[in-house]
Every structure is written in structure tokens, then in C-alpha cells.
Design a protein around this motif. Structure first.
Motif, PDB file in Angstrom:
ATOM      1  N   ASN A 376       0.876  -1.178   0.000  1.00 44.63           N
ATOM      2  CA  ASN A 376       0.000   0.000   0.000  1.00 44.63           C
ATOM      3  C   ASN A 376       0.912   1.227   0.000  1.00 44.63           C
ATOM      4  N   VAL A 377       1.028   1.851  -1.157  1.00 39.30           N
ATOM      5  CA  VAL A 377       2.030   2.907  -1.339  1.00 39.30           C
ATOM      6  C   VAL A 377       1.539   4.238  -0.750  1.00 39.30           C
ATOM      7  N   PHE A 378       2.398   4.852   0.060  1.00 40.06           N
ATOM      8  CA  PHE A 378       2.142   6.196   0.601  1.00 40.06           C
ATOM      9  C   PHE A 378       3.021   7.180  -0.169  1.00 40.06           C
ATOM     10  N   LYS A 379       2.649   8.454  -0.116  1.00 45.70           N
ATOM     11  CA  LYS A 379       3.302   9.420  -1.013  1.00 45.70           C
ATOM     12  C   LYS A 379       4.795   9.585  -0.781  1.00 45.70           C
ATOM     13  N   ASP A 380       5.274   9.354   0.454  1.00 42.56           N
ATOM     14  CA  ASP A 380       6.698   9.549   0.716  1.00 42.56           C
ATOM     15  C   ASP A 380       7.551   8.312   0.444  1.00 42.56           C
ATOM     16  N   ASP A 381       6.933   7.194   0.085  1.00 42.83           N
ATOM     17  CA  ASP A 381       7.725   5.986  -0.193  1.00 42.83           C
ATOM     18  C   ASP A 381       8.631   6.252  -1.398  1.00 42.83           C
ATOM     19  N   THR A 382       9.883   5.848  -1.313  1.00 38.97           N
ATOM     20  CA  THR A 382      10.790   6.103  -2.441  1.00 38.97           C
ATOM     21  C   THR A 382      10.877   4.871  -3.342  1.00 38.97           C
ATOM     22  N   GLU A 383      11.314   5.090  -4.589  1.00 46.01           N
ATOM     23  CA  GLU A 383      11.457   3.980  -5.543  1.00 46.01           C
ATOM     24  C   GLU A 383      12.386   2.906  -5.001  1.00 46.01           C
ATOM     25  N   LYS A 384      13.490   3.372  -4.377  1.00 50.35           N
ATOM     26  CA  LYS A 384      14.477   2.425  -3.834  1.00 50.35           C
ATOM     27  C   LYS A 384      13.841   1.560  -2.756  1.00 50.35           C
ATOM     28  N   GLU A 385      13.034   2.197  -1.913  1.00 54.39           N
ATOM     29  CA  GLU A 385      12.384   1.436  -0.831  1.00 54.39           C
ATOM     30  C   GLU A 385      11.412   0.413  -1.421  1.00 54.39           C
ATOM     31  N   ILE A 386      10.659   0.852  -2.419  1.00 54.62           N
ATOM     32  CA  ILE A 386       9.669  -0.065  -3.022  1.00 54.62           C
ATOM     33  C   ILE A 386      10.388  -1.254  -3.657  1.00 54.62           C
ATOM     34  N   GLU A 387      11.478  -0.975  -4.388  1.00 53.54           N
ATOM     35  CA  GLU A 387      12.223  -2.063  -5.038  1.00 53.54           C
ATOM     36  C   GLU A 387      12.809  -3.033  -4.023  1.00 53.54           C
ATOM     37  N   LEU A 388      13.389  -2.462  -2.950  1.00 51.68           N
ATOM     38  CA  LEU A 388      13.985  -3.318  -1.914  1.00 51.68           C
ATOM     39  C   LEU A 388      12.911  -4.208  -1.284  1.00 51.68           C
ATOM     40  N   LEU A 389      11.761  -3.624  -1.010  1.00 55.76           N
ATOM     41  CA  LEU A 389      10.683  -4.400  -0.379  1.00 55.76           C
ATOM     42  C   LEU A 389      10.233  -5.539  -1.304  1.00 55.76           C
ATOM     43  N   LYS A 390      10.072  -5.214  -2.584  1.00 60.57           N
ATOM     44  CA  LYS A 390       9.646  -6.251  -3.542  1.00 60.57           C
ATOM     45  C   LYS A 390      10.653  -7.403  -3.561  1.00 60.57           C
ATOM     46  N   GLU A 391      11.934  -7.028  -3.565  1.00 59.64           N
ATOM     47  CA  GLU A 391      12.993  -8.034  -3.614  1.00 59.64           C
ATOM     48  C   GLU A 391      12.950  -8.942  -2.375  1.00 59.64           C
ATOM     49  N   MET A 392      12.761  -8.308  -1.205  1.00 60.70           N
ATOM     50  CA  MET A 392      12.757  -9.101   0.039  1.00 60.70           C
ATOM     51  C   MET A 392      11.545 -10.032   0.064  1.00 60.70           C
ATOM     52  N   VAL A 393      10.412  -9.551  -0.448  1.00 59.53           N
ATOM     53  CA  VAL A 393       9.209 -10.396  -0.467  1.00 59.53           C
ATOM     54  C   VAL A 393       9.432 -11.573  -1.417  1.00 59.53           C
ATOM     55  N   ARG A 394      10.017 -11.298  -2.567  1.00 60.81           N
ATOM     56  CA  ARG A 394      10.266 -12.378  -3.541  1.00 60.81           C
ATOM     57  C   ARG A 394      11.179 -13.459  -2.962  1.00 60.81           C
ATOM     58  N   GLU A 395      12.118 -13.026  -2.111  1.00 59.41           N
ATOM     59  CA  GLU A 395      13.002 -14.024  -1.477  1.00 59.41           C
ATOM     60  C   GLU A 395      12.223 -15.003  -0.604  1.00 59.41           C
ATOM     61  N   VAL A 396      11.056 -14.582  -0.131  1.00 59.90           N
ATOM     62  CA  VAL A 396      10.214 -15.487   0.675  1.00 59.90           C
ATOM     63  C   VAL A 396       9.340 -16.341  -0.265  1.00 59.90           C
ATOM     64  N   GLY A 397       9.478 -16.121  -1.566  1.00 57.37           N
ATOM     65  CA  GLY A 397       8.749 -16.944  -2.534  1.00 57.37           C
ATOM     66  C   GLY A 397       7.362 -16.430  -2.861  1.00 57.37           C
ATOM     67  N   VAL A 398       7.153 -15.135  -2.649  1.00 59.13           N
ATOM     68  CA  VAL A 398       5.819 -14.556  -2.849  1.00 59.13           C
ATOM     69  C   VAL A 398       5.952 -13.309  -3.720  1.00 59.13           C
ATOM     70  N   GLU A 399       4.918 -13.040  -4.496  1.00 60.27           N
ATOM     71  CA  GLU A 399       4.892 -11.853  -5.353  1.00 60.27           C
ATOM     72  C   GLU A 399       4.521 -10.616  -4.512  1.00 60.27           C
ATOM     73  N   ALA A 400       5.097  -9.453  -4.839  1.00 61.31           N
ATOM     74  CA  ALA A 400       4.694  -8.204  -4.167  1.00 61.31           C
ATOM     75  C   ALA A 400       4.319  -7.181  -5.231  1.00 61.31           C
ATOM     76  N   THR A 401       3.153  -6.571  -5.087  1.00 62.28           N
ATOM     77  CA  THR A 401       2.672  -5.644  -6.111  1.00 62.28           C
ATOM     78  C   THR A 401       2.273  -4.326  -5.456  1.00 62.28           C
ATOM     79  N   GLU A 402       2.609  -3.237  -6.159  1.00 64.39           N
ATOM     80  CA  GLU A 402       2.212  -1.928  -5.623  1.00 64.39           C
ATOM     81  C   GLU A 402       0.707  -1.754  -5.722  1.00 64.39           C
ATOM     82  N   CYS A 403       0.143  -1.127  -4.725  1.00 60.91           N
ATOM     83  CA  CYS A 403      -1.289  -0.856  -4.730  1.00 60.91           C
ATOM     84  C   CYS A 403      -1.449   0.649  -4.518  1.00 60.91           C
ATOM     85  N   ARG A 404      -1.980   1.327  -5.532  1.00 63.39           N
ATOM     86  CA  ARG A 404      -2.105   2.777  -5.450  1.00 63.39           C
ATOM     87  C   ARG A 404      -3.562   3.214  -5.534  1.00 63.39           C
ATOM     88  N   GLY A 405      -4.415   2.419  -4.907  1.00 59.95           N
ATOM     89  CA  GLY A 405      -5.853   2.711  -4.920  1.00 59.95           C
ATOM     90  C   GLY A 405      -6.183   4.000  -4.189  1.00 59.95           C
TER      91      GLY A 405
END
Ligand code: ADP
Length: 553
Positions: A376-405
Motif C-alpha cells: 500500500n504505497v504512501f506518497k513519501d515511499d521512495t522507488e528504492k524502498e519499493i524495489e527493496l521491499l519487492k525483492e525481500m518479499v520475492r526471497e520469501v517466494g511470494v509476489e509483491a505488487t504496488e497498490c495505489r488505490g
């Protein structure tokens, strides 16, 4: 950015009949409550195969906010946008948090259900009906004692409490029946917030009005002088209580900002009760939509565990996917960052705080249901943070997707919607609860504490042991367990953030909710009647002569 209320006021809201027509339900079962709300009779529920049930849950909450409702609603709109007919199934808000701190429960930004001022306030009166049914029982109990006490109710062992839907700490501990002869017998009593009541939990787990009546009759309201349980059916109160609840049991229909259907019904708290919307609402949504998105309160250790082990087990439903909502802000807080510094990029804190998300994801995998992560993306989240988070989630074997609803409505959630559909199509759900009912109550509590909270062990106080003996002696051991625990930690210490290890859980007491169909194990200082903050949200609210409300978030 505009406030949630301003955004909701600008929406093009459709008459509720138009939403109901989209659902294809027999219009004879649709009862409009004003222009934009309706109740649907549970008789409208029909068999439908292959609908998919998606549970939205989250990491451990922090004051930084997670946004489960926002993601649930955004995902519903996103799925509809990609052509999948989807219905949201949400809990209804309690007035306690609305006037207190947390706020409403209608989502946020461009992912909301409307009319939010109605849904957040009295809605269709369900919570008032639940309050009344509960307090009718209380009046009948005290009257029974006053009029001769044929059932030999032990006034010291009345197990049910009066309720109201406002945070009012002054009512936590009271004495009723003061004033002398004809005023009743004085006894210590307590108020709880309505959403903590067994009547609310029973309504949410009932399969029909008759099932609800039976559950109300099964409530153990007191012990008699021989320490034997007394049931509401012994008092004969369940019929009148069910009369009061005859409309409250019908699920409510409203719409999202994008005119998609949302069924909002029932709202037990997740720390002291089971935290899910009603079984009837979920079944109704599944009988209508091809996809149903629902949510369960607080972090997955509370809401989702109870959704799986209590709601799914007791209703016979099976989830097809679990979406774990993660926010970068909250993970940074779990990683040690103070609230005032959350807007600053901090990859190290994110790495540390990720331990919290990892534990929630792994726990959810234990139920045999496929898992995906929504950031759940907030306005101050940075691209680097989002990428790092996605990478860490993938290491657990799960997909991570941005949600900008929140920021963009369904345009911001189509990616997540596509991943959700693909994950369901490519992975079979093999749902199984975390514990079998045959285990003893102690063993069930230990299983949850060790598997989900990752505690080393569980301590039971003398009072808890006394209650365990009572439950065993009176044949309640086969019920599932609802652990009342702080939402702020995996442990029973609200200050232990992130992924605490090497701790024990203390069960200080147990309450029987035989009508709802579970045993509540109380840990820590869980309040069943919240208090108000120094500056409650209520003090910011106002209304003008044209009925315009201000200050509602
Ligand atoms: P939960 O269901 O987990 O309690 P909500 O969806 O009710 O959370 O959201 C909590 C608060 O956070 C709401 O006020 C909502 O408007 C806000 N919020 C949620 N998502 C975002 C976001 N992406 N950006 C900014 N605020 C958000």
C-alpha cells in the motif's frame, strides 16, 4: 490532497436499486434504506459454484497505518476494472473508534465505500439493534434476580455485560441496583463496547435467523449457586432477542466510489472478538460475484488467524487467496524509526522491519492458502524502498505488487488485480485450520501461540486454570479458541514491535462464548471498553443548518 469525506462527496453515487440490479438478485429481497443503502434478505443467497474468496490481512499495525480496508476496496474496483465481477465484503464501523482516535472504516482516498458519513455513523442501525438485544438480556437477568431468582443465578458469576457503542471508560466498572428496595439487587456490573459482545459475534457467525436464535439461546449468561452454567434458553430470552435482531441479520448493500457493490455487515473487534464480517454477508457476496474480497481486523496474527480457524471452519467456506497488506512506513517503524521520521528514506530500517512482514507471510502460508503481498504505497515511499521491499518479499517466494488505490482508485490497482487473478488461477488452495478441534483448550492456545505468535510457551494464571477446568467439566473443550491479545505485537506486550523472539504468552483468564461458538483466552490488558483520547475525533465534528457535516476525517 482532499480529505476522504470531500472525495466521497464528489463521487457520482448511484441509487441503490441500480447497484442491486447489477447483482442479479430478486428485487423482492432488496429493502432500500433511503436512497443509497439497502438490506438484502438472506433468502436471496443461492448456490453458485467457483466464486473465489480473497482475504485481505496485514502486518502488525502501527500508528503509521496499514490500510486493509483501503486495499480491499481498491482491489474490488481494480478487479471490476479488469472485467472480473467482484463484490467487497466488509465489516461495519463501530461508533467508538469513529468518535475516538482510529476513525472510520470506509477505506480512504479514491478507494472508499459510500455514503461514508452514513456507513460510519448509524448506517442501517445494526449496531443499535445488537446493543438493544444485549441490554434486553441484561434487563431480563436483573429482573429475574429481583423477582425471586428461580434459576438461583449467582449474582457474582453473571458472565455477560451491558454494552453501548461509544468509548466510555467511566462505565467499565459500575454497580447496578442501587437505591434500596424495589430498585433491584445491587451487584457489580460492567459495560463493554457493543462490538466486543457475544451477541455481535453470534450474529456474525450465524447461518440464518433460526441459527442465530439457537446461538443466542446457547449463550452461558451466568452460573447458578452450584457453579453450573445457566443458558439464555433457561431464561427464555432468545426469542425476544432474535425479534430485536430480525433486520440486523440482513446484510447491507452499498457501493464503492466507482459504483461497484459492497456488502457491509457485522463488525466484531479483532483483538477481543473474532474480527470478521458476517458469514451471511460473505456467503451472499459469494453467491453474487465471481470474486469476493473481504478483510479481517488488525494484523494477520489476530484477524486472519481467527478468519481461518473460526469463521472459515464454522461456516464451511474456504479462502482461495490471502493478500498481506504491507506498508513501507509501518515496516520502518518496526525497524526502529520514530513516527516523525517516517517520511525519510531508510533502507536499513526497512530491512530490519521486514522481519515483521516475513513472519506474517510465512504464517499465512501455513493455512495452505496461496499468498500474495500488496504494497500500500504512501506518497513519501521512495522507488528504492519499493524495489527493496519487492525483492525481500520475492526471497520469501511470494509476489509483491504496488497498490495505489488510495491515490488513483482502480487505475492504481489493476496490476494487483491481475496478480491476484493469476495467483488464484495458478495455485490451488488447500485450506486447513492451524489446529484440530479435538485438542484440549490449552493445546489449542499453545498451538496458536507457538505457530503464529512464535512464543516459546504459554503460562496460565490460577484463574485461567480454574476456567479451563470449568470448560472441561461442562463439555466446552471442543470449541475453537479466540485469543484476545494486543494488536500491536506478536507477543502480549504491545511495546515488543517487529518480530519478537524468546517470549512467553500469559493467559490470565478465559471467557466462554458458547453462543458465538468459541472460547476467548485473555492475554495482557485487553480492554473490552475503550476510553477516549485527550482530544477525541468527536470534538472536531460539526454540522450546519443544511446538514453539511465537517470533521468526519
Ligand atoms: P485498516 O483497514 O488497516 O484499519 P484503513 O484502510 O482504514 O486501514 O486505513 C487507515 C487510514 O490510513 C485511513 O485514514 C486511510 O485513509 C489511510 N490510508 C490508507 N492507505 C493510504 C495511503 N496509501 N496513503 C495515505 N493514506 C492512506
Amino acid at each position: 490532497m482532499k480529505t476522504d469525506f470531500e472525495i466521497s462527496k464528489e463521487a457520482h453515487i448511484l441509487p441503490i436499486e441500480e447497484i442491486a440490479k447489477k447483482l442479479g438478485v430478486d428485487m423482492n429481497y432488496v429493502e432500500a434504506y433511503g436512497k443509497y443503502k439497502a438490506k438484502i434478505d438472506p433468502k436471496a443467497i443461492k448456490e453458485k459454484e467457483n466464486s473465489k474468496l480473497i482475504l485481505v490481512t496485514a502486518i502488525t499495525p502501527t500508528p503509521a497505518g496499514e490500510g486493509k480496508s483501503t486495499v480491499t476496496i481498491g482491489l474490488t474496483d481494480g478487479l471490476n476494472r479488469i472485467g472480473k465481477f467482484t463484490v467487497a465484503a466488509l465489516r461495519e464501523p463501530s461508533l467508538g473508534p469513529v468518535f475516538g482516535i482510529k476513525g472510520g472504516a470506509c477505506g480512504g482516498g479514491y478507494a472508499q465505500v459510500i455514503p461514508m458519513e452514513d456507513i460510519n455513523l448509524h448506517f442501517t442501525g445494526d449496531l443499535h439493534a445488537i446493543t438493544t438485544a444485549n441490554n434486553l438480556l441484561m434487563a431480563l437477568i436483573d429482573n429475574h434476580i429481583e423477582k425471586g431468582n428461580e434459576l438461583r443465578i449467582d449474582e457474582r458469576e453473571v458472565k455477560v455485560r451491558r454494552v453501548m457503542d461509544i468509548n466510555d471508560r467511566a462505565l467499565r466498572n459500575i454497580v447496578v441496583g442501587l437505591g434500596g428496595r424495589n430498585m433491584g439487587y445491587p451487584r457489580e456490573d460492567h459495560f463493554m463496547i457493543t462490538v466486543a459482545s457475544e451477541v455481535m459475534a453470534a450474529l456474525c457467525l450465524a447461518n440464518s435467523l433460526m441459527d442465530l436464535k439457537e446461538r443466542l439461546g446457547n449463550i452461558v449468561f451466568a452460573d447458578n449457586m452450584d457453579k453450573e452454567p445457566l443458558y439464555v434458553r433457561d431464561l427464555g430470552a432468545e426469542g425476544a432477542m432474535a425479534v430485536v435482531l430480525k433486520d440486523a441479520i440482513k446484510p447491507n448493500l452499498v457501493q464503492t466510489l466507482e459504483n461497484n457493490p459492497a456488502i457491509i455487515h457485522g463488525g466484531p473487534f479483532a483483538n477481543i472478538a473474532h474480527g470478521c464480517n458476517s458469514v451471511l454477508a460473505t456467503k451472499m457476496a459469494l453467491s453474487i460475484g465471481d470474486y469476493v474480497v473481504t478483510e479481517a481486523g488488525f494484523g494477520s496474527d489476530l484477524g486472519a488467524e481467527k478468519f481461518m480457524d473460526i469463521k472459515m471452519r464454522l461456516s464451511g467456506l474456504k479462502p482461495d487467496l490471502t493478500v498481506v497488506v504491507v506498508t513501507i512506513r509501518a515496516l520502518k517503524m518496526h525497524g526502529g524509526v520514530e513516527k516523525d521520521h517516517l517520511s525519510e528514506e531508510n533502507l536499513d530500517a526497512l530491512k530490519v522491519g521486514f522481519a515483521n512482514a516475513k513472519r506474517h507471510i510465512e504464517n499465512m502460508q501455513k493455512f495452505g492458502v496461496p499468498v500474495t503481498v500488496a504494497i500500500n504505497v504512501f506518497k513519501d515511499d521512495t522507488e528504492k524502498e519499493i524495489e527493496l521491499l519487492k525483492e525481500m518479499v520475492r526471497e520469501v517466494g511470494v509476489e509483491a505488487t504496488e497498490c495505489r488505490g488510495f491515490e488513483k482508485g482502480s487505475v492504481g490497482t489493476t496490476d494487483l488485480a491481475k496478480v491476484v487473478v493469476e495467483t488464484i488461477e495458478n495455485n490451488k488452495s488447500d485450506f486447513k485450520p492451524i489446529y484440530p478441534l479435538e485438542l484440549s483448550i490449552e493445546e489449542k492456545i499453545e498451538k496458536i501461540a507457538k505457530e503464529i505468535y512464535r512464543a516459546k510457551g504459554v503460562n496460565f494464571t490460577a484463574e485461567a486454570k480454574r476456567k479451563l477446568k470449568y470448560m472441561k467439566e461442562h463439555g466446552f473443550s471442543n470449541l475453537p479458541v479466540c485469543i484476545a491479545k494486543t494488536q500491536y505485537s506478536f507477543s502480549d506486550n504491545p511495546k515488543a514491535l517487529n518480530a519478537p523472539e524468546d517470549f512467553e504468552i500469559t493467559v490470565r483468564d478465559l471467557n466462554l462464548s458458547n453462543g458465538a461458538g468459541f472460547v476467548v483466552a485473555l492475554t495482557g490488558d485487553i480492554m473490552t471498553m475503550p476510553g477516549l483520547a485527550k482530544v477525541p475525533a468527536a470534538l472536531k465534528m460539526d454540522i450546519d443548518s443544511d446538514g453539511n457535516i465537517v470533521g468526519l476525517f
